[in-house]
Design an enzyme around this catalytic site. Structure first.
Site, PDB file in Angstrom:
ATOM      1  N   GLY B  13      31.234  30.176  34.033  1.00 18.30           N
ATOM      2  CA  GLY B  13      31.575  28.767  33.896  1.00 18.30           C
ATOM      3  C   GLY B  13      32.290  28.416  32.608  1.00 18.30           C
ATOM      4  O   GLY B  13      32.193  27.282  32.141  1.00 18.30           O
ATOM      5  N   ASN B  15      35.519  28.094  32.194  1.00 20.43           N
ATOM      6  CA  ASN B  15      36.534  27.080  32.485  1.00 20.43           C
ATOM      7  C   ASN B  15      35.893  25.716  32.741  1.00 20.43           C
ATOM      8  O   ASN B  15      36.428  24.692  32.337  1.00 20.43           O
ATOM      9  CB  ASN B  15      37.412  27.502  33.674  1.00 20.43           C
ATOM     10  CG  ASN B  15      38.686  28.208  33.220  1.00 20.43           C
ATOM     11  OD1 ASN B  15      39.345  27.767  32.279  1.00 20.43           O
ATOM     12  ND2 ASN B  15      39.024  29.301  33.887  1.00 20.43           N
ATOM     13  N   LEU B  87      35.098  33.071  43.627  1.00 21.13           N
ATOM     14  CA  LEU B  87      35.500  34.340  44.231  1.00 21.13           C
ATOM     15  C   LEU B  87      35.570  34.311  45.751  1.00 21.13           C
ATOM     16  O   LEU B  87      36.120  35.216  46.376  1.00 21.13           O
ATOM     17  CB  LEU B  87      34.550  35.457  43.773  1.00 21.13           C
ATOM     18  CG  LEU B  87      34.549  35.692  42.251  1.00 21.13           C
ATOM     19  CD1 LEU B  87      33.562  36.780  41.869  1.00 21.13           C
ATOM     20  CD2 LEU B  87      35.949  36.025  41.744  1.00 21.13           C
ATOM     21  N   ASN B 104      43.751  25.693  41.568  1.00 18.59           N
ATOM     22  CA  ASN B 104      43.233  27.007  41.192  1.00 18.59           C
ATOM     23  C   ASN B 104      43.965  27.467  39.940  1.00 18.59           C
ATOM     24  O   ASN B 104      45.070  27.015  39.645  1.00 18.59           O
ATOM     25  CB  ASN B 104      43.460  28.027  42.327  1.00 18.59           C
ATOM     26  CG  ASN B 104      42.794  29.358  42.029  1.00 18.59           C
ATOM     27  OD1 ASN B 104      41.706  29.413  41.440  1.00 18.59           O
ATOM     28  ND2 ASN B 104      43.443  30.431  42.401  1.00 18.59           N
ATOM     29  N   HIS B 106      45.235  31.060  37.999  1.00 18.52           N
ATOM     30  CA  HIS B 106      45.418  32.503  38.172  1.00 18.52           C
ATOM     31  C   HIS B 106      45.801  33.095  36.819  1.00 18.52           C
ATOM     32  O   HIS B 106      46.667  32.550  36.133  1.00 18.52           O
ATOM     33  CB  HIS B 106      46.514  32.767  39.211  1.00 18.52           C
ATOM     34  CG  HIS B 106      46.689  34.219  39.513  1.00 18.52           C
ATOM     35  ND1 HIS B 106      45.814  34.916  40.317  1.00 18.52           N
ATOM     36  CD2 HIS B 106      47.607  35.120  39.093  1.00 18.52           C
ATOM     37  CE1 HIS B 106      46.198  36.180  40.389  1.00 18.52           C
ATOM     38  NE2 HIS B 106      47.285  36.331  39.648  1.00 18.52           N
ATOM     39  N   ASP B 147      47.101  32.626  46.022  1.00 20.30           N
ATOM     40  CA  ASP B 147      47.986  32.586  44.844  1.00 20.30           C
ATOM     41  C   ASP B 147      49.392  32.143  45.206  1.00 20.30           C
ATOM     42  O   ASP B 147      50.375  32.611  44.619  1.00 20.30           O
ATOM     43  CB  ASP B 147      48.063  33.970  44.168  1.00 20.30           C
ATOM     44  CG  ASP B 147      46.701  34.455  43.710  1.00 20.30           C
ATOM     45  OD1 ASP B 147      45.841  33.608  43.411  1.00 20.30           O
ATOM     46  OD2 ASP B 147      46.502  35.678  43.655  1.00 20.30           O
ATOM     47  N   GLU B 176      43.762  29.882  29.379  1.00 21.85           N
ATOM     48  CA  GLU B 176      43.268  29.097  30.521  1.00 21.85           C
ATOM     49  C   GLU B 176      42.483  27.885  30.039  1.00 21.85           C
ATOM     50  O   GLU B 176      42.603  26.786  30.584  1.00 21.85           O
ATOM     51  CB  GLU B 176      42.345  29.944  31.405  1.00 21.85           C
ATOM     52  CG  GLU B 176      43.050  30.939  32.284  1.00 21.85           C
ATOM     53  CD  GLU B 176      42.056  31.700  33.164  1.00 21.85           C
ATOM     54  OE1 GLU B 176      41.131  31.092  33.718  1.00 21.85           O
ATOM     55  OE2 GLU B 176      42.231  32.935  33.296  1.00 21.85           O
TER      56      GLU B 176
END
Lengths: 222, 222
Positions: B13, B15, B87, B104, B106, B147, B176
């Site tokens: 966690g 992010n 995931l 999302n 990546h 993606d 990120e």
């Protein structure tokens, strides 16, 4: 010994100019010297620029014969071949002879947006069509495949909302003018090499250090 | 009206933490609030973090049933779904329901190094194997392909000569944590939208402005 650099160009020669300026700024003969500029086009601005700078010029024959190109480069005792906006395919006999001693610059972040057909404005249009937010510059050793050789240096360039291919191309070209000369010197001086396994050893370093890359400043300039 | 954000996470966690910190720093309710954290793993650190922060938590059932996920998000009146190290494959009924409202992140520069099988350390190992000098972060709207969705923001991260996948992963994750929260707020507040043609409108802007991205400084920190 001054490394002898040949620049192959088809266009106006802005990258040639950037390399000459960088070599003059470095001010050390050991960094390398452009001793030959060759072109497939007799009207290439790069040839006129070379003439004004007192650099030997040569025509690449239309037949694009690899053996005569190798002979030309050998006659000028060339250590490093630099493709700078050179539109002809380089024959395999040349790329093999100059393995690890021939550089190209591609106006995008390889492995994306490269390969056959990806040149000039087509690259930038493809970048815009894909909706990516970053493009950039890739300097790589030349091998037998288009835009495929081991990567020497990469640099990011922002894609902005109102960009046309032409506006983006101008921004990327400005980055090329910073990154390519530093990469050329790094390879010319042996600071960056290609090993027998096809791995790039060493670092370009300098263009990453100064000036610091400020993404927002880059944008603000537009 | 405060935009209601659900975060789906499978891991520690970090992010989620970065998003919570950013929302607290912005200090305006109109920027959005995380009102739900859901996970497919009961031991996910993200759930514990949400619990400590007083945010509602939920389990995504193992069956990964799309309809019940849609029902869960609807029950919490979620405006924006944020995948943060999640995931599980998101069922199509969910991605369709949240078209233009699901993000999302990546850990590479799409379209390179993405697609099925490209997750976690595999991404960074592929980047190292390719010998590229730049990696980065891509924030994109989620669509039915891995993606693949329209790109909201990208940020460059240097690849350094001695990098292992793990070292590179750490550097990318730090980026990120800067880029993703800003992108989340930009979409939550409607500053960035997805139009009917699948084009991203508007700009994230902020993370590109401050702090200025200094490539060399990034490197020096290592």
């Amino acid at each position: 010994m001054t490394p002898r650099i040949a620049v192959l160009a088809s266009g106006a020669g802005t990258n040639l100019q950037a390399i000459l300026t960088h070599l003059a700024t470095v001010g050390s003969a050991s960094a390398g010297a452009v001793t030959l500029v060759a072109s497939d086009r007799s009207d290439a601005g790069a040839l006129a620029l070379a003439g004004r700078a007192g650099i030997a010029v040569a025509a690449i024959p239309r037949a694009n014969d690899g053996d005569s190109i190798v002979a030309l480069l050998a006659a000028h005792r060339v250590d490093l071949v630099v493709l700078a906006g050179y539109l002809q395919r380089v024959p395999e006999v040349v790329t093999r002879s100059y393995r690890g001693r021939m550089l190209n610059v591609h106006p995008a972040l390889l492995p994306a947006f490269g390969g056959p057909g990806m040149y000039g404005m087509r690259v930038h249009q493809a970048v815009l069509d894909a909706g990516v937010k970053l493009s950039g510059v890739t300097v790589h050793f030349v091998d037998e495949e288009y835009d495929h050789g081991p990567i020497v240096a990469q640099w990011p360039v922002p894609v902005l909302p109102m960009d046309t291919a032409r506006v983006l191309a101008t921004r990327v070209l400005r980055a090329e003018h910073r990154v390519y000369p530093a990469a050329v010197v790094a390879v010319a001086t042996g600071r960056v090499t290609l090993d027998a396994q096809g791995k790039v050893c060493g670092e370009v370093g300098a263009p990453l250090a100064a000036p610091e890359f400020r993404l927002q400043t880059e944008e603000s300039k537009q």
